[in-house]
Scaffold this motif. Structure first.
Motif, PDB file in Angstrom:
ATOM      1  N   SER A 160       0.901  -1.142  -0.218  1.00 17.66           N
ATOM      2  CA  SER A 160       0.053  -0.067  -0.093  1.00 17.66           C
ATOM      3  C   SER A 160       0.847   1.297   0.013  1.00 17.66           C
ATOM      4  CB  SER A 160      -0.914  -0.092   1.149  1.00 17.66           C
ATOM      5  OG  SER A 160      -0.171   0.094   2.486  1.00 17.66           O
ATOM      6  N   GLU A 161       0.348   2.471   0.288  1.00 20.46           N
ATOM      7  CA  GLU A 161       1.036   3.579   0.255  1.00 20.46           C
ATOM      8  C   GLU A 161       1.506   3.931   1.763  1.00 20.46           C
ATOM      9  OE1 GLU A 161      -0.971   6.938  -1.361  1.00 20.46           O
ATOM     10  OE2 GLU A 161      -1.410   5.914  -3.502  1.00 20.46           O
ATOM     11  N   GLY A 162       2.604   4.930   2.014  1.00 18.97           N
ATOM     12  CA  GLY A 162       3.020   5.247   2.869  1.00 18.97           C
ATOM     13  C   GLY A 162       3.799   4.277   3.920  1.00 18.97           C
ATOM     14  N   GLU A 163       4.404   3.348   3.448  1.00 18.45           N
ATOM     15  CA  GLU A 163       4.956   2.179   4.214  1.00 18.45           C
ATOM     16  C   GLU A 163       6.394   2.589   4.024  1.00 18.45           C
ATOM     17  OE1 GLU A 163       2.729  -1.884   4.707  1.00 18.45           O
ATOM     18  OE2 GLU A 163       3.500  -1.585   2.519  1.00 18.45           O
ATOM     19  N   LYS A 164       7.176   2.200   5.037  1.00 20.07           N
ATOM     20  CA  LYS A 164       8.968   1.946   5.093  1.00 20.07           C
ATOM     21  C   LYS A 164       8.950   0.773   4.408  1.00 20.07           C
ATOM     22  CE  LYS A 164      12.937   3.173   7.339  1.00 20.07           C
ATOM     23  NZ  LYS A 164      13.388   3.721   8.725  1.00 20.07           N
ATOM     24  N   ILE A 165       9.495   0.553   3.392  1.00 16.98           N
ATOM     25  CA  ILE A 165       9.775  -0.906   2.740  1.00 16.98           C
ATOM     26  C   ILE A 165      11.356  -1.227   2.281  1.00 16.98           C
ATOM     27  CG2 ILE A 165       9.254  -2.365   0.729  1.00 16.98           C
ATOM     28  CD1 ILE A 165       6.550  -0.723   0.644  1.00 16.98           C
ATOM     29  N   LEU A 166      11.637  -2.296   2.590  1.00 12.80           N
ATOM     30  CA  LEU A 166      13.187  -2.780   2.020  1.00 12.80           C
ATOM     31  C   LEU A 166      12.838  -3.789   0.987  1.00 12.80           C
ATOM     32  CD1 LEU A 166      16.108  -2.808   2.419  1.00 12.80           C
ATOM     33  CD2 LEU A 166      15.890  -4.827   3.914  1.00 12.80           C
ATOM     34  N   TYR A 179      11.406   1.418  -7.700  1.00 11.64           N
ATOM     35  CA  TYR A 179      11.012   2.789  -8.257  1.00 11.64           C
ATOM     36  C   TYR A 179       9.351   2.737  -8.076  1.00 11.64           C
ATOM     37  CZ  TYR A 179      11.390   0.892 -12.879  1.00 11.64           C
ATOM     38  OH  TYR A 179      11.290   0.321 -14.083  1.00 11.64           O
ATOM     39  N   GLU A 180       8.612   1.532  -8.482  1.00 11.64           N
ATOM     40  CA  GLU A 180       7.169   1.688  -8.560  1.00 11.64           C
ATOM     41  C   GLU A 180       6.643   1.795  -7.065  1.00 11.64           C
ATOM     42  OE1 GLU A 180       6.659  -1.701 -12.182  1.00 11.64           O
ATOM     43  OE2 GLU A 180       5.582  -1.696 -10.275  1.00 11.64           O
ATOM     44  N   LEU A 181       7.173   1.296  -6.038  1.00  7.79           N
ATOM     45  CA  LEU A 181       6.906   1.644  -4.668  1.00  7.79           C
ATOM     46  C   LEU A 181       7.032   2.977  -4.379  1.00  7.79           C
ATOM     47  CD1 LEU A 181       8.037  -1.641  -3.092  1.00  7.79           C
ATOM     48  CD2 LEU A 181       5.467  -0.897  -3.392  1.00  7.79           C
ATOM     49  N   ALA A 182       8.270   3.613  -4.689  1.00 10.80           N
ATOM     50  CA  ALA A 182       8.702   4.856  -4.537  1.00 10.80           C
ATOM     51  C   ALA A 182       7.646   5.825  -5.030  1.00 10.80           C
ATOM     52  CB  ALA A 182       9.969   5.165  -4.894  1.00 10.80           C
ATOM     53  N   ASP A 183       7.169   5.614  -6.227  1.00  8.91           N
ATOM     54  CA  ASP A 183       6.197   6.305  -6.979  1.00  8.91           C
ATOM     55  C   ASP A 183       5.027   6.288  -6.263  1.00  8.91           C
ATOM     56  OD1 ASP A 183       7.783   7.153  -8.997  1.00  8.91           O
ATOM     57  OD2 ASP A 183       7.197   5.679 -10.310  1.00  8.91           O
ATOM     58  N   GLU A 184       4.552   5.357  -5.432  1.00  9.83           N
ATOM     59  CA  GLU A 184       3.436   5.327  -4.734  1.00  9.83           C
ATOM     60  C   GLU A 184       3.492   5.683  -3.207  1.00  9.83           C
ATOM     61  OE1 GLU A 184       2.306   1.106  -4.929  1.00  9.83           O
ATOM     62  OE2 GLU A 184       1.937   1.518  -7.067  1.00  9.83           O
ATOM     63  N   ASN A 185       4.373   6.758  -3.100  1.00  6.81           N
ATOM     64  CA  ASN A 185       4.713   7.329  -1.754  1.00  6.81           C
ATOM     65  C   ASN A 185       5.054   6.602  -0.521  1.00  6.81           C
ATOM     66  OD1 ASN A 185       3.688  10.042  -2.868  1.00  6.81           O
ATOM     67  ND2 ASN A 185       1.594   9.431  -2.703  1.00  6.81           N
ATOM     68  N   ASN A 186       6.013   5.754  -0.941  1.00  9.78           N
ATOM     69  CA  ASN A 186       6.452   4.910   0.053  1.00  9.78           C
ATOM     70  C   ASN A 186       8.072   5.150   0.165  1.00  9.78           C
ATOM     71  OD1 ASN A 186       4.334   2.426   0.444  1.00  9.78           O
ATOM     72  ND2 ASN A 186       4.490   2.442  -1.717  1.00  9.78           N
ATOM     73  N   ASN A 187       8.174   5.010   1.505  1.00  7.62           N
ATOM     74  CA  ASN A 187       9.828   5.234   1.867  1.00  7.62           C
ATOM     75  C   ASN A 187      10.622   3.899   1.549  1.00  7.62           C
ATOM     76  OD1 ASN A 187      12.266   5.608   3.090  1.00  7.62           O
ATOM     77  ND2 ASN A 187      11.458   6.859   4.965  1.00  7.62           N
ATOM     78  N   VAL A 188      11.254   3.721   0.203  1.00  7.40           N
ATOM     79  CA  VAL A 188      12.010   3.059  -0.114  1.00  7.40           C
ATOM     80  C   VAL A 188      13.538   2.638   0.040  1.00  7.40           C
ATOM     81  CG1 VAL A 188      11.896   1.192  -2.138  1.00  7.40           C
ATOM     82  CG2 VAL A 188      10.063   2.602  -1.673  1.00  7.40           C
ATOM     83  N   THR A 189      14.023   1.540   0.384  1.00  9.13           N
ATOM     84  CA  THR A 189      15.528   1.187   0.411  1.00  9.13           C
ATOM     85  C   THR A 189      15.475   0.001  -0.444  1.00  9.13           C
ATOM     86  OG1 THR A 189      15.952   2.349   2.569  1.00  9.13           O
ATOM     87  CG2 THR A 189      17.603   0.837   1.892  1.00  9.13           C
ATOM     88  N   LEU A 190      16.676  -0.107  -1.261  1.00 10.22           N
ATOM     89  CA  LEU A 190      17.014  -1.155  -2.043  1.00 10.22           C
ATOM     90  C   LEU A 190      18.253  -1.641  -1.569  1.00 10.22           C
ATOM     91  CD1 LEU A 190      16.522  -3.139  -4.365  1.00 10.22           C
ATOM     92  CD2 LEU A 190      17.779  -1.599  -5.997  1.00 10.22           C
ATOM     93  N   VAL A 191      18.318  -2.923  -0.928  1.00  6.14           N
ATOM     94  CA  VAL A 191      19.792  -3.352  -0.648  1.00  6.14           C
ATOM     95  C   VAL A 191      20.047  -4.653  -1.484  1.00  6.14           C
ATOM     96  CG1 VAL A 191      18.584  -5.068   1.181  1.00  6.14           C
ATOM     97  CG2 VAL A 191      20.641  -4.541   1.446  1.00  6.14           C
TER      98      VAL A 191
END
Length: 342
Positions: A160-166, A179-191
């Motif tokens: 969903s939106e507004g999550e902090k996601i790894l 980048y799709e999750l980032a476009d949905e207003n999520n806080n995204v880190t790619l490790v």
């Protein structure tokens, strides 16, 4: 010599994919390619079957009558692989292993499919997706605590939106998830465990670098995850650099695109259980785009059932195109000279 244009392209080198390729060859279809991300065909049998394990035609007591030109008999792991090896050597079938298909796009104007592997593009009049069971992507070696499994994904379902996601992974699937999750207003880190990306296509790598520079997402390279913990309902991710971070959700993309997402990206309609919808000839909602093997129907590991899929698919293709090819008797000749395979 491989060509760029094919009559039939098969994605997946299991029994369903092999049968489709062989049935096409038997019926005289000239331009056939079999693509698999593993280093050889039948990777499930090679990987999960023990040496000398019995492989029975009537799997788990369920009798399956062979309908096509490719016979199948009781045997062992070794004899089954040998059988497929020799049959694939009989006819002109291009094979491309160690290659993962990223997308299949139908060009309605040209009435053909564009198949992209990231490094190569192919065109084909028909495509058969035979990539194995759904819902079994690669999983990490470390333990995932049961209390956080609801927040652990292997695709984008439930996000969903507004999550902090790894997002974990270094391939094109991981990049696209991020980048799709980032476009949905999520806080995204790619490790990613390596210091630089080695498998991304140029477009995805450029988007990641741009998003990282704009602080739309964060890249954490040259870093491994050592363990996961439940920290008051959050996922505590411990890294090998001694630091940890709390996330709402973690998404693994460490084994390529999951089958469900791959089917969706191809435009194949799924039912309420995320299974592909197809007709009696295994053709999906897209003309000349077929599914075969366990991904089409839960054959329960029945090789004989998967072989029948290939027979019906090739016959459907020939009926719909109205083409008549010169039938080859190479399989019949092979069986005559090798009675042990009857």
């Amino acid at each position: 010599m491989k060509t760029d244009n094919y009559d039939i392209a098969i994605i997946g080198g299991g029994p369903g994919g092999i049968a489709t390729a062989l049935e096409a060859a038997v019926h005289g279809i000239q331009n056939i390619i079999l693509i698999d991300k593993a280093d050889n065909h039948s990777s499930t049998i090679r990987k999960f079957y023990k040496e000398n394990k019995r492989v029975d035609k009537d799997w788990k007591g369920k009798s399956v009558q062979i309908e096509g030109n490719i016979p199948f008999m009781d045997g062992t792991k070794e004899s089954t692989l040998d059988f497929f090896d020799k049959l694939l050597d009989l006819d002109k079938i291009d094979t491309l292993f160690n290659t993962e298909v990223e997308s299949i796009i139908k060009d309605e104007n040209e009435d053909e499919f564009l198949i992209s592997t990231g490094n190569q593009n192919f065109k084909s009049k028909a495509v058969v997706v035979a990539i194995g069971k759904m819902g079994k992507p690669n999983k990490p070696e470390y333990k995932i605590p049961p209390s956080i499994k609801a927040k652990v994904n292997f695709n984008l379902d439930g996000c969903s939106e507004g999550e902090k996601i790894l997002v974990v992974g270094g391939g094109n699937s991981a990049a696209e998830y991020a980048y799709e999750l980032a476009d949905e207003n999520n806080n995204v880190t790619l490790v990613y465990r390596k210091a630089q990306f080695t498998r991304l296509n140029p477009e995805n790598e450029e988007i990641l670098r741009t998003y990282n520079g704009q602080e739309k997402l964060r890249l954490r390279l040259n870093t491994n995850i050592t363990s996961l913990e439940n920290e008051k309902g959050k996922i505590k991710v411990n890294f090998d650099d001694g630091y940890f971070t709390l996330f709402d959700r973690i998404i693994y993309a460490i084994g390529g695109t999951s089958p469900i997402d791959f089917l969706k990206n191809c435009g194949i309609k799924l039912d309420s259980e995320n299974k592909p919808i197809y007709n009696e000839h295994y053709m999906t909602n897209i003309l000349f785009l077929y599914v075969a093997g366990d991904i089409a129907f839960n054959t329960g590991g029945s090789i004989a059932a998967s072989l029948n899929h290939g027979y019906h698919i090739v016959n459907s293709y020939m009926r719909r195109t109205g083409k008549i090819y010169a039938h080859t008797d190479k399989v019949e000749e092979f069986l005559k000279n090798n009675p042990e395979f009857k």
